[in-house]
Design a protein around this motif. Structure first.
Motif, PDB file in Angstrom:
ATOM      1  N   SER A 142      60.287  56.341   4.858  1.00  0.00           N
ATOM      2  CA  SER A 142      60.111  55.020   5.464  1.00  0.00           C
ATOM      3  C   SER A 142      60.267  55.043   6.978  1.00  0.00           C
ATOM      4  N   PHE A 143      61.226  55.824   7.495  1.00  0.00           N
ATOM      5  CA  PHE A 143      61.478  55.809   8.928  1.00  0.00           C
ATOM      6  C   PHE A 143      60.264  56.285   9.731  1.00  0.00           C
ATOM      7  N   PRO A 144      59.632  57.437   9.389  1.00  0.00           N
ATOM      8  CA  PRO A 144      58.426  57.831  10.147  1.00  0.00           C
ATOM      9  C   PRO A 144      57.293  56.815  10.024  1.00  0.00           C
ATOM     10  N   ILE A 145      57.149  56.188   8.844  1.00  0.00           N
ATOM     11  CA  ILE A 145      56.083  55.190   8.687  1.00  0.00           C
ATOM     12  C   ILE A 145      56.340  53.991   9.593  1.00  0.00           C
ATOM     13  N   LEU A 146      57.605  53.553   9.654  1.00  0.00           N
ATOM     14  CA  LEU A 146      57.953  52.413  10.509  1.00  0.00           C
ATOM     15  C   LEU A 146      57.668  52.714  11.974  1.00  0.00           C
ATOM     16  N   ILE A 147      58.101  53.889  12.439  1.00  0.00           N
ATOM     17  CA  ILE A 147      57.850  54.268  13.836  1.00  0.00           C
ATOM     18  C   ILE A 147      56.359  54.410  14.096  1.00  0.00           C
ATOM     19  N   ALA A 148      55.614  54.958  13.102  1.00  0.00           N
ATOM     20  CA  ALA A 148      54.165  55.119  13.271  1.00  0.00           C
ATOM     21  C   ALA A 148      53.470  53.771  13.429  1.00  0.00           C
ATOM     22  N   TYR A 149      53.899  52.772  12.671  1.00  0.00           N
ATOM     23  CA  TYR A 149      53.271  51.450  12.793  1.00  0.00           C
ATOM     24  C   TYR A 149      53.626  50.785  14.117  1.00  0.00           C
ATOM     25  N   ILE A 150      54.842  51.033  14.607  1.00  0.00           N
ATOM     26  CA  ILE A 150      55.180  50.544  15.949  1.00  0.00           C
ATOM     27  C   ILE A 150      54.276  51.213  16.981  1.00  0.00           C
ATOM     28  N   GLY A 151      54.040  52.548  16.775  1.00  0.00           N
ATOM     29  CA  GLY A 151      53.135  53.267  17.670  1.00  0.00           C
ATOM     30  C   GLY A 151      51.710  52.739  17.592  1.00  0.00           C
ATOM     31  N   LEU A 152      51.261  52.353  16.400  1.00  0.00           N
ATOM     32  CA  LEU A 152      49.915  51.774  16.262  1.00  0.00           C
ATOM     33  C   LEU A 152      49.806  50.453  17.010  1.00  0.00           C
ATOM     34  N   PRO A 187      45.949  60.184  24.202  1.00  0.00           N
ATOM     35  CA  PRO A 187      46.058  61.346  23.307  1.00  0.00           C
ATOM     36  C   PRO A 187      47.494  61.627  22.877  1.00  0.00           C
ATOM     37  N   LEU A 188      48.449  61.513  23.798  1.00  0.00           N
ATOM     38  CA  LEU A 188      49.855  61.747  23.458  1.00  0.00           C
ATOM     39  C   LEU A 188      50.346  60.707  22.471  1.00  0.00           C
ATOM     40  N   LEU A 189      49.924  59.480  22.615  1.00  0.00           N
ATOM     41  CA  LEU A 189      50.337  58.412  21.709  1.00  0.00           C
ATOM     42  C   LEU A 189      49.744  58.608  20.316  1.00  0.00           C
ATOM     43  N   LEU A 190      48.458  58.922  20.256  1.00  0.00           N
ATOM     44  CA  LEU A 190      47.804  59.107  18.955  1.00  0.00           C
ATOM     45  C   LEU A 190      48.320  60.352  18.244  1.00  0.00           C
ATOM     46  N   LEU A 191      48.601  61.411  18.989  1.00  0.00           N
ATOM     47  CA  LEU A 191      49.153  62.622  18.381  1.00  0.00           C
ATOM     48  C   LEU A 191      50.537  62.350  17.801  1.00  0.00           C
ATOM     49  N   SER A 192      51.373  61.611  18.519  1.00  0.00           N
ATOM     50  CA  SER A 192      52.711  61.286  18.021  1.00  0.00           C
ATOM     51  C   SER A 192      52.634  60.485  16.732  1.00  0.00           C
ATOM     52  N   ILE A 193      51.712  59.537  16.673  1.00  0.00           N
ATOM     53  CA  ILE A 193      51.534  58.744  15.449  1.00  0.00           C
ATOM     54  C   ILE A 193      51.111  59.643  14.299  1.00  0.00           C
ATOM     55  N   SER A 194      50.204  60.569  14.566  1.00  0.00           N
ATOM     56  CA  SER A 194      49.721  61.474  13.510  1.00  0.00           C
ATOM     57  C   SER A 194      50.842  62.352  12.979  1.00  0.00           C
ATOM     58  N   ILE A 195      51.673  62.902  13.864  1.00  0.00           N
ATOM     59  CA  ILE A 195      52.773  63.761  13.432  1.00  0.00           C
ATOM     60  C   ILE A 195      53.749  62.981  12.565  1.00  0.00           C
ATOM     61  N   LEU A 196      54.028  61.730  12.926  1.00  0.00           N
ATOM     62  CA  LEU A 196      54.915  60.890  12.123  1.00  0.00           C
ATOM     63  C   LEU A 196      54.327  60.642  10.739  1.00  0.00           C
TER      64      LEU A 196
END
Length: 404
Positions: free
Chosen positions: A23-33, A212-221
């Motif tokens: 859940s934690f990576p998904i939550l951070i990923a949606y904040i990043g989106l 690119p840095l933002l999208l890559l971080s979301i992908s890794i999460l």
């Protein structure tokens, strides 16, 4: 020696810990989106980088997220069962892979692993029970064993003309719920992620474009959340615990002809003193799928939203994202195709002994029986039944020699 099966003794997992890990990576990923949508929006800071661009390159990035999901599935098959320090890298095919995973989980089919290139015969050395194993990771383990140079025998000779070679292997440790820091530093997946972040960071430094840095971080999460899904662990347990076998087992190619290479994997000699607090799981993909539906929907939706953001990238940023995905795809290909040190559940297999010779198959099996009581008899009956008559004749000769 302890009668513990390395493949079935696994640390018990806490469902609450697993949920947090997902859940934690998904939550951070949606904040990043959300941040990415603002940054790349028509009035966002990233919009100024699209001025004068043709807009032809960004759609290519979307297309490539739909190509090659099988490669990621094969990577998951290997990293789930064989190595704990490796994980799939961000590359081509992730959108298609997440949608395929969603389809498998919601339908309850449990068809997550890819079909292997060769069938593997698994033989229980205690009961003589055998079955054909069509799991990709098991076939990969056999190929890694075959690729290695067979160690020389006791006298230092190396005979390529031996009709059959039997190698005895044993884990050099016991499975652990976590990987050591040293092993993580040697992980190719970690090195790939660092290289990808370096590329994205360099682009940000020279062009002041954070996309690119933002999208890559979301992908890794999202990849971390996907790797934490319990459905992978359930698939692993279903792969190895389909039959309740204990002790040593043998791997060989499942062909119409008798095997020429047989690998016998014994249980760890230290397992008996370090297995307290561990439990044997017999989960199936179906009973672990329902809890995965919600996070998989969120993961697939996040990958889809991210793909839509690619249309808002500048041409330069899209080129960098293509380069980043290419690097990750090369790493995934290496994980799947490049031979590695044979290991199970992150534990390396060490050779205990190699038995081969210029004599017949019966002679080799006699040596196996002398070194490991019962093994030669099981291999004879299950792999070389046509040699049973010769085996009996050899036994009679030995008895007559003892009487004389």
């Amino acid at each position: 020696m302890s009668n513990i099966d390395l493949e079935k003794v696994l640390p018990s997992t806490n469902p609450r810990t697993s949920n947090i890990k997902m859940s934690f990576p998904i939550l951070i990923a949606y904040i990043g989106l959300y941040v990415g949508t603002y940054y790349l929006g028509p009035t966002g800071p990233g919009s100024e980088h699209r001025d004068g661009d043709s807009g032809r390159i960004p759609p290519l990035a979307i297309v490539l997220t739909l190509l090659g999901p099988e490669l990621i599935q094969k990577t998951f098959a290997i990293t789930t069962v064989i190595s704990k320090t490796e994980s799939p890298c961000f590359g081509f095919g992730w959108l298609a892979c997440s949608l395929s995973l969603l389809s498998s989980v919601t339908s309850g089919s449990g068809d997550l692993m890819r079909e292997p290139e060769c069938d593997v015969k698994v033989l229980d050395m205690k009961t003589g029970k055998r079955r054909s194993n069509k799991d990709f990771a098991v076939a990969k383990l056999l190929r890694d064993l075959e690729f290695r140079s067979v160690p020389p025998s006791v006298d230092g000779s190396f005979d390529q003309g031996s009709e059959v070679v039997v190698e005895i292997l044993q884990p050099t440790g016991i499975p652990s719920s976590s990987a050591s820091f040293r092993n993580l530093l040697q992980s190719g997946s970690l090195m790939t992620a660092i290289l990808q972040f370096c590329l994205a960071g360099a682009f940000w430094f020279f062009y002041a474009d954070l996309s690119p840095l933002l999208l890559l971080s979301i992908s890794i999460l999202l990849i971390e959340a996907t790797a934490s899904l319990p459905v992978w662990t359930a698939q692993k347990h279903a792969s190895f615990t389909r039959n309740n076998w204990n002790g040593a087992y043998a791997l060989m190619r499942n062909t119409d002809s008798p095997p020429s290479r047989i690998y016998i994997i014994q249980p760890s000699s230290t397992a008996s003193t370090k297995t307290e607090g561990m439990t044997t799981h017999h989960d199936t993909p179906s009973n672990a799928s329902n809890p995965c539906i919600s996070p998989v929907i969120l993961i697939a939706g996040a990958f889809l939203n991210q793909a839509l953001l690619y249309t808002q990238l500048s041409d330069n940023a899209a080129c960098v994202m293509l380069l980043i995905m290419f690097v990750g795809t090369i790493s995934n290909i290496a994980i799947v195709a490049v031979p590695r040190v044979p290991q199970v559940d992150g534990v390396k297999l060490g050779s205990v002994g190699v038995i081969k010779g210029e004599g017949s198959v019966v002679e080799v099996l006699k040596d196996v029986e002398a070194a490991f009581e019962g093994y030669g008899d099981v291999l004879l009956k299950q792999c070389f039944p046509e040699m049973i008559g010769k085996w009996g004749a050899e036994v009679e000769k030995v008895k007559m020699g003892e009487m004389d």
